[in-house]
Scaffold this active site. Structure first.
Site, short mmCIF file in Angstrom:
data_model
loop_
_atom_site.label_atom_id
_atom_site.label_comp_id
_atom_site.label_asym_id
_atom_site.label_seq_id
_atom_site.Cartn_x
_atom_site.Cartn_y
_atom_site.Cartn_z
N TRP A 140 -8.09 30.29 82.07
CA TRP A 140 -7.13 31.45 81.41
C TRP A 140 -5.77 30.63 82.21
O TRP A 140 -5.64 31.28 83.42
CB TRP A 140 -7.05 31.45 80.36
CG TRP A 140 -7.70 32.27 79.80
CD1 TRP A 140 -9.24 32.24 80.09
CD2 TRP A 140 -8.50 31.22 78.57
NE1 TRP A 140 -10.13 32.34 78.36
CE2 TRP A 140 -8.96 31.40 77.34
CE3 TRP A 140 -6.57 31.12 77.53
CZ2 TRP A 140 -9.64 31.27 75.93
CZ3 TRP A 140 -7.12 30.49 76.63
CH2 TRP A 140 -7.95 29.92 75.68
N LYS A 143 -5.65 26.77 78.23
CA LYS A 143 -6.67 26.68 79.33
C LYS A 143 -7.22 25.78 79.29
O LYS A 143 -7.50 24.78 79.63
CB LYS A 143 -8.04 26.94 78.07
CG LYS A 143 -9.20 26.84 78.88
CD LYS A 143 -10.24 28.08 77.72
CE LYS A 143 -11.25 28.69 78.63
NZ LYS A 143 -12.26 29.39 77.31
N GLU A 201 3.16 44.65 62.14
CA GLU A 201 2.53 45.15 61.45
C GLU A 201 1.91 46.17 62.18
O GLU A 201 1.31 46.59 61.28
CB GLU A 201 1.75 44.48 61.43
CG GLU A 201 1.28 43.21 60.62
CD GLU A 201 1.80 41.85 61.12
OE1 GLU A 201 2.85 42.32 62.31
OE2 GLU A 201 1.20 40.90 61.10
#
Ligand code: ADP
Length: 571
Positions: free
Chosen positions: A471, A466, A359
């Site tokens: 994290w 998590k 993209e």
């Protein structure tokens, strides 16, 4: 025009309430692929396109940029004779070879739109993309007919199939009735084609992303975006190519346009070396040696395989000489530090990390080495995905939608915008809200950005683990595990855990026996204690996606490691 396209997100044009207080007086010459073709026809006509035909004998085909553009003109004439006009979609199902480059410039130059079919998609998905794009013509390598022919009955818009062979070869028996011969079509036409005066916002090419969930998504590149991206990437701090380079494009022309290589090379004038279908490490290494390749690009898995082969053969009777190679642009997934170090130390190759996506084109960041820096700082930068390239802007957004400071510490999803970033998906307005955020594209990548534009990606949003509210970067963990000499490949996924929410499970493919305890001990000084996985599964090889990345979707489906983590895991 695609029926849905008219109604798409305004981000695609993005004109809004722009101010034009005093118009400038420079020429409004449109930025089109035809401009690049014109440079290849004239100034850079001596550049060469070399395609590997047979890795056993080393046979290649060679053409100059001038010849390639002349043949692109013939193809455009042939397509026009078949009734193809500006805006029509033409598909290619082809490897990296000279004819595919000719197809690029012929189709885009004439104002039609080239849909580069991802030949690694599942047959049904392949058919879906052709129907979605409403392709009128498919140009297919003879060696890929067995992929196309079975899906032909599903294709509702295709009027012509054009088969690509080497000159002089007969039409293969597998070709469908009525198929046209690429070489015969070109031979019947004149080389000159008057490239039309296109609006630079016209669509030039269409790539579908692999679509880990749902249908593939169409990314519709404009001429303007292609030219701007190619110009930006000609920079010394970007792809760093010069006219003297011999660049081996290993990234498929059907994947994000081989990271823009035909266009960048067309502007620079370097030689372009293409592997055809031959992506095995021995073919690649042999091609580098034979063609005295100086520059290359590709995903880390491929370069890992090449490294293993070259080091294995170093002491044999047939060592492989990589001494001409000076730079490898590596990306598509995080590049392990130990891989960069080994290329640096063993071969003097500057392995430069880049980040991007279909993209936004590749090369949205490029991590050029700075050997003048203290070693620590130098490698800390090289571990990052790179510095933001010209024409891109990013911002960091927290999971609750708050914009974060770009201080190199705060973590968030990276959102990006710019003239080389898609503003919508082709014919998919429904996806707007989830992927676009107030004029920014949500990349789905999580990480940090510092004041000087160094981007560090820690995970894909969907891959982050998590654990106990904190994290864990699956990517960092994988890189640290892969630094163990016995480990060939490692991929880490989250598994549910009653106490911590999620814990990491490490899949390992090893070269020599190693126990989970040894891996845990190895990781002790390398990552935070609570990151160290307690779950391990040993497999033959880590499954890969069509683009050579570790396929975590398949790994998650294997159902390993459902046992609960010990209480001390995150103590
Ligand atoms: P696909 O979505 O089919 O894999 P892309 O090539 O567009 O196709 O993938 C883009 C994604 O690849 C990025 O969003 C990012 O997650 C990952 N990626 C690309 N380059 C890097 C890199 N250098 N480090 C980490 N991740 C990367």
């Amino acid at each position: 025009m695609h029926p849905d396209q008219e109604a798409q997100a305004p981000g695609a044009s993005g004109e809004g309430d722009r101010v034009l207080a005093m118009p400038g007086l420079f020429m409004d010459v449109p930025l089109t692929v035809g401009l690049i073709a014109e440079r290849m026809r004239t100034v850079n006509r001596g550049g060469r396109v070399v395609t590997l035909l047979d890795p056993e004998t080393g046979a290649t085909s060679e053409a100059t940029y001038g010849e390639v553009v002349a043949r692109a003109g013939r193809l455009a004439n042939a397509l026009a004779r078949l009734g193809v006009g500006p805006g029509d979609r033409v598909a290619s199902l082809a490897w990296n070879n000279r004819q595919h480059v000719e197809t690029y410039f012929g189709v885009m130059g004439m104002g039609a739109v080239l849909h580069t079919m991802n030949l690694r998609l599942h047959a049904d998905q392949l058919a879906w993309t052709v129907n979605h794009a409403a392709d009128r013509v498919v140009i297919v390598d003879a060696s890929l007919l067995d992929l196309l022919v079975p899906v032909l009955p599903q294709l509702t818009t295709v009027e012509h199939v054009i088969v690509v062979n080497e000159p002089g070869e007969a039409m293969p028996g597998a070709a469908p009735a009525g198929a046209l011969d690429f070489e015969a079509l070109l031979a019947a036409e004149a080389p000159g084609f008057a490239w039309p005066d296109l609006d630079e916002r016209s669509a030039a090419s269409l790539c579908y992303t692999s679509g880990t969930t749902g249908d593939p998504k169409g990314v519709l590149y404009s001429h303007r975006a292609i030219v701007l991206h190619a110009l930006a990437m000609t920079g010394t701090d970007q792809y760093g190519l010069t006219r003297d380079d011999r660049a081996l494009a290993l990234v498929p022309l059907f994947h994000a346009m081989a990271w823009g290589m035909p266009f960048v090379s067309g502007l620079v004038g370097n030689d372009l070396v293409l592997p055809g279908p031959h992506l095995r490490p021995d073919a690649v290494a042999g091609l580098i040696e034979q063609e005295r390749v100086t520059w290359s690009s590709g995903v880390p898995t491929l370069w890992t395989d090449v490294l293993r082969l070259v080091t294995q053969r170093a002491a044999s009777e047939s060592p492989i000489d990589l001494s001409t190679l000076r730079m490898v642009l590596c990306g598509g997934t995080a590049v392990p530090e130990h891989l960069m170090r080994q290329y640096d130390e063993l071969f003097g190759v500057d392995m430069v990390q880049g980040w991007g996506m279909t993209e936004i084109f590749p090369g949205a960041t490029v991590g050029r080495d700075d050997p003048g820096l203290p070693d620590d700082e130098r490698w800390s930068r090289r571990r990052a995905q790179g510095r933001l390239s010209p024409l891109y802007e990013v911002r960091l957004v927290d999971f609750d939608g708050t914009v974060q400071p770009m201080d190199g510490v705060a973590v968030g999803e990276i959102e990006i915008r710019g003239p080389v970033v898609t503003g919508a998906y082709f014919g998919d307005p429904a996806d707007g809200p989830s992927k676009f955020d107030d004029g920014w594209l949500r990349t789905g990548d999580v990480g940090t950005v510092d004041e000087e534009g160094w981007v560090r990606i820690t995970d894909r949003a969907k891959d982050a683990i998590k654990s106990g509210g904190e994290w864990i970067s699956s990517q960092d963990l994988e890189n640290e595990i892969m630094a163990h000499p016995a480990v060939r490949e490692a991929s880490v996924v989250a598994i549910p855990d009653e106490r911590w929410g999620e814990r990491p499970l490490a899949y390992l493919a090893v070269d020599s026996p190693v126990s989970p305890e040894e891996i845990r001990a190895f990781l002790t000084d390398r990552v935070a204690k609570w990151w160290i996985p307690e779950h391990y599964a040993f497999i033959e090889a880590i499954p890969r996606t069509s683009t050579g990345k570790f396929d975590k979707k398949v790994l998650r489906g294997l159902g390993h490691g459902t046992g609960a983590a010990p209480a001390e895991a995150q103590a």
